[in-house]
Write an enzyme that holds these catalytic residues in place. Structure first.
Site, PDB file in Angstrom:
ATOM      1  N   HIS A 109      -2.027  -3.734  -8.086  1.00  0.00           N
ATOM      2  CA  HIS A 109      -1.381  -2.583  -8.713  1.00  0.00           C
ATOM      3  C   HIS A 109      -1.983  -1.311  -8.145  1.00  0.00           C
ATOM      4  O   HIS A 109      -3.175  -1.265  -7.853  1.00  0.00           O
ATOM      5  CB  HIS A 109      -1.576  -2.610 -10.233  1.00  0.00           C
ATOM      6  CG  HIS A 109      -0.551  -1.797 -10.950  1.00  0.00           C
ATOM      7  ND1 HIS A 109      -0.679  -0.445 -11.121  1.00  0.00           N
ATOM      8  CD2 HIS A 109       0.625  -2.157 -11.503  1.00  0.00           C
ATOM      9  CE1 HIS A 109       0.380  -0.011 -11.762  1.00  0.00           C
ATOM     10  NE2 HIS A 109       1.193  -1.012 -12.005  1.00  0.00           N
ATOM     11  N   ASP A 112       3.838  -8.617 -14.008  1.00  0.00           N
ATOM     12  CA  ASP A 112       4.859  -9.516 -13.477  1.00  0.00           C
ATOM     13  C   ASP A 112       4.376 -10.939 -13.258  1.00  0.00           C
ATOM     14  O   ASP A 112       5.181 -11.813 -12.915  1.00  0.00           O
ATOM     15  CB  ASP A 112       5.424  -8.942 -12.173  1.00  0.00           C
ATOM     16  CG  ASP A 112       6.287  -7.730 -12.461  1.00  0.00           C
ATOM     17  OD1 ASP A 112       6.904  -7.714 -13.544  1.00  0.00           O
ATOM     18  OD2 ASP A 112       6.330  -6.810 -11.638  1.00  0.00           O
TER      19      ASP A 112
HETATM   20  N1  CMC Z   1      -1.621 -10.219  -2.775  1.00  0.00           N
HETATM   21  C1  CMC Z   1      -2.455 -10.180  -1.720  1.00  0.00           C
HETATM   22  N2  CMC Z   1      -2.953  -9.055  -1.204  1.00  0.00           N
HETATM   23  C2  CMC Z   1      -2.601  -7.898  -1.788  1.00  0.00           C
HETATM   24  C3  CMC Z   1      -1.750  -7.868  -2.903  1.00  0.00           C
HETATM   25  C4  CMC Z   1      -1.263  -9.097  -3.385  1.00  0.00           C
HETATM   26  N3  CMC Z   1      -0.417  -9.126  -4.422  1.00  0.00           N
HETATM   27  N4  CMC Z   1      -1.564  -6.591  -3.272  1.00  0.00           N
HETATM   28  C5  CMC Z   1      -2.276  -5.847  -2.424  1.00  0.00           C
HETATM   29  N5  CMC Z   1      -2.888  -6.628  -1.522  1.00  0.00           N
HETATM   30  C6  CMC Z   1      -3.751  -6.201  -0.429  1.00  0.00           C
HETATM   31  C7  CMC Z   1      -2.917  -5.668   0.711  1.00  0.00           C
HETATM   32  O1  CMC Z   1      -2.513  -6.674   1.601  1.00  0.00           O
HETATM   33  C8  CMC Z   1      -3.863  -4.665   1.319  1.00  0.00           C
HETATM   34  O2  CMC Z   1      -4.797  -5.382   2.103  1.00  0.00           O
HETATM   35  P1  CMC Z   1      -5.299  -4.761   3.498  1.00  0.00           P
HETATM   36  O3  CMC Z   1      -5.967  -3.471   3.120  1.00  0.00           O
HETATM   37  O4  CMC Z   1      -6.209  -5.811   4.019  1.00  0.00           O
HETATM   38  O5  CMC Z   1      -4.075  -4.550   4.327  1.00  0.00           O
HETATM   39  C9  CMC Z   1      -4.636  -4.113   0.134  1.00  0.00           C
HETATM   40  O6  CMC Z   1      -4.519  -5.107  -0.897  1.00  0.00           O
HETATM   41  C10 CMC Z   1      -4.059  -2.811  -0.407  1.00  0.00           C
HETATM   42  O7  CMC Z   1      -2.654  -2.983  -0.560  1.00  0.00           O
HETATM   43  P2  CMC Z   1      -1.649  -1.773  -0.711  1.00  0.00           P
HETATM   44  O8  CMC Z   1      -0.257  -2.243  -0.473  1.00  0.00           O
HETATM   45  O9  CMC Z   1      -2.125  -0.602   0.087  1.00  0.00           O
HETATM   46  O10 CMC Z   1      -1.886  -1.399  -2.216  1.00  0.00           O
HETATM   47  P3  CMC Z   1      -0.864  -0.587  -3.086  1.00  0.00           P
HETATM   48  O11 CMC Z   1      -1.635   0.081  -4.134  1.00  0.00           O
HETATM   49  O12 CMC Z   1       0.007   0.265  -2.241  1.00  0.00           O
HETATM   50  O13 CMC Z   1       0.042  -1.767  -3.647  1.00  0.00           O
HETATM   51  C11 CMC Z   1       1.422  -3.127  -4.913  1.00  0.00           C
HETATM   52  C12 CMC Z   1       0.383  -2.006  -4.952  1.00  0.00           C
HETATM   53  C13 CMC Z   1       1.855  -3.410  -6.338  1.00  0.00           C
HETATM   54  C14 CMC Z   1       2.654  -2.673  -4.117  1.00  0.00           C
HETATM   55  C15 CMC Z   1       0.791  -4.378  -4.253  1.00  0.00           C
HETATM   56  O14 CMC Z   1      -0.344  -4.780  -4.971  1.00  0.00           O
HETATM   57  C16 CMC Z   1       1.778  -5.538  -4.139  1.00  0.00           C
HETATM   58  O15 CMC Z   1       2.557  -5.579  -3.195  1.00  0.00           O
HETATM   59  N6  CMC Z   1       1.770  -6.484  -5.130  1.00  0.00           N
HETATM   60  C17 CMC Z   1       2.714  -7.562  -5.134  1.00  0.00           C
HETATM   61  C18 CMC Z   1       4.002  -7.095  -5.773  1.00  0.00           C
HETATM   62  C19 CMC Z   1       3.846  -6.905  -7.267  1.00  0.00           C
HETATM   63  O16 CMC Z   1       3.326  -7.750  -7.969  1.00  0.00           O
HETATM   64  N7  CMC Z   1       4.395  -5.772  -7.753  1.00  0.00           N
HETATM   65  C20 CMC Z   1       4.430  -5.492  -9.175  1.00  0.00           C
HETATM   66  C21 CMC Z   1       3.631  -4.268  -9.535  1.00  0.00           C
HETATM   67  S1  CMC Z   1       3.477  -4.106 -11.308  1.00  0.00           S
HETATM   68  C22 CMC Z   1       5.060  -3.763 -11.859  1.00  0.00           C
HETATM   69  C23 CMC Z   1       5.520  -2.401 -11.518  1.00  0.00           C
HETATM   70  O17 CMC Z   1       4.864  -1.431 -11.936  1.00  0.00           O
HETATM   71  O18 CMC Z   1       6.569  -2.271 -10.903  1.00  0.00           O
END
Ligand code: CMC
Length: 392
Positions: A265, A319
């Site tokens: 998140h 989720d």
């Molecule tokens: N599984 C594995 N690795 C992850 C995940 C995950 N679910 N989420 C983030 N990471 C890693 C990502 O690969 C990255 O690694 P690296 O720095 O080595 O490339 C690091 O963590 C940072 O990721 P980011 O995309 O820069 O982080 P963010 O804050 O932009 O992402 C997120 C937040 C929700 C988009 C992401 O955690 C994600 O894609 N999660 C899976 C989808 C999900 O469950 N979304 C629901 C969010 S809650 C409901 C809502 O509010 O809509």
């Protein structure tokens, strides 16, 4: 190379950028805390209803009994759809994604409003309440039509949660199922300046109408990194199928740099408090529905992911269990994100109205790093390649 000489900070993903002051929602992502208008999500999930929570978010205070009666009466009076909207939904291809149906149908509601635009905040709120009331009916009608059934008109005198379940099946819902849906709606109603709420706020800042504002939110919620993650998380659980296969799934997924849906998140760097509530609900529901294998598989995926992501700020989010809860309520997977939208309209409205009370057009900047002063070339002399447009 940029043409702008002064130092510029680019906030990719607008991480940690504040766009307004707000009294709607507070998230403490380090302490696993979420408050709507000062009330903790745990208190609201335990004691409130979706209607009461929606009122709290939109108007700013918990309603008195008579205010709540008036609000629920308003929802009830707007719940039915105009025959033209029903006909439109009937004609959508059965294979349409229900989020696309919802986006188009909400936009179409605006066409049947003789005065969709208004500067008056109370008129805007009234339009938002109308949309809030009609969205469950839109989702249920499409679900019925695509299964070659007639839509079920709202029964009346039911909660938003119970009415939605009733309109999906035509049967009075089990009171426990209706309660679970109500809790899920409370948990999804608001979450500060997330992507879809920001989209709604941007649209509101142009002084566009409520239909456009909500349509922007629906379009933005649709993506798998936001609202769509609940569907993806359930699909993972169904694909894994058994708790004994969870570990290898997680190891393979992480090795391939795939994301574990329902984890991570932007704001929470510890447990998402909504996850904690929904996990408990999912466990209880699984026992009642005899679906413990599904729950155990989800739990095994969660445990493996937690083990392999230990030491990172990636924790389970709302989720990881919401999809399982909806699935156990007998709801089709592609309706999960529309249900999220149906609930989030309260938060979208609250933020749009709050922003409009001290409005300033949202207009950020992009740092230009392209060329300037290129000579215009006649079409027959162009190479058709990007190279000629690059900065020297
Ligand atoms: N599984 C594995 N690795 C992850 C995940 C995950 N679910 N989420 C983030 N990471 C890693 C990502 O690969 C990255 O690694 P690296 O720095 O080595 O490339 C690091 O963590 C940072 O990721 P980011 O995309 O820069 O982080 P963010 O804050 O932009 O992402 C997120 C937040 C929700 C988009 C992401 O955690 C994600 O894609 N999660 C899976 C989808 C999900 O469950 N979304 C629901 C969010 S809650 C409901 C809502 O509010 O809509």
């Amino acid at each position: 190379m940029s043409l702008i000489k002064e130092p510029v900070v680019i906030h990719k993903g607008l991480d940690n950028v504040y766009v307004k002051e707000s009294t709607i929602c507070f998230i403490d992502g380090e302490a696993s805390k979420l408050f709507y208008r000062g009330y903790s999500i745990e208190e609201l999930a335990d004691h409130s209803t979706y209607e009461e929570t929606a009122f709290l978010l939109i108007y700013g205070w918990l309603p008195t009994a008579s205010q709540l009666r008036e609000f629920t009466g308003n929802l009830e009076s707007h719940r039915s759809l105009e025959p033209e909207i029903l006909q439109l939904i009937k004609e959508f291809p059965a294979h349409s994604d229900p989020m696309d149906v919802l986006r188009t149908a909400v936009s179409a509601l605006g066409l049947f409003d003789p005065q969709p635009m208004s500067d008056d905040i109370s008129v805007r709120v009234a339009k938002a309440v109308l949309i809030l009331a009609k969205v469950p009916t839109i989702i249920a009608a499409f679900e019925r039509y695509r299964n070659h059934k007639d839509p079920v008109p709202p029964k009346g005198h039911l909660s938003q949660a119970a009415e939605f379940l009733y309109m999906l099946t035509g049967n009075d819902p089990d009171p426990y199922d209706a309660h679970v849906m109500d809790v899920a709606l409370i948990l999804h109603a608001e979450h500060e300046m997330n992507a879809s709420t920001f989209a709604c706020t941007v649209t509101a800042s142009t002084l566009a109408d409520m239909y456009s504002i909500i349509t922007s939110g629906i379009g933005t919620l649709r993506g798998p990194l936001h609202g769509g993650a609940n569907e993806a998380a359930l699909r993972t659980v169904l694909e894994v199928g058994d708790s004994s296969k969870a570990e290898s799934y997680v190891v393979d997924a992480l090795a391939q740099k795939k994301r574990i849906m329902g984890f991570g998140h932007r704001v929470y760097k510890t447990w998402d408090p909504r996850y904690l509530i929904l996990k408990k609900v999912a466990g209880e529901l699984a026992v009642r529905k005899g679906q413990t294998q599904l729950f155990d598989t989800a739990l095994a995926i969660e445990m493996s992911a937690r083990k392999h992501l230990e030491g990172t700020p990636i924790f389970p989010n709302v989720d990881s269990y919401s999809g399982i809860v909806f699935h156990m309520l007998g709801i089709q997977t592609d309706l999960f994100t529309p249900i999220f939208a149906m609930s989030r309209i309260a938060g979208w409205t609250a933020h749009a109205i709050e922003y409009l009370q001290a409005n300033r057009l949202i207009r950020p900047k992009a740092l230009y790093v392209g060329a300037t002063g290129l000579p215009y070339t006649q079409i027959e002399l162009r190479t058709g390649k990007l190279e000629e447009h690059r900065m020297p």
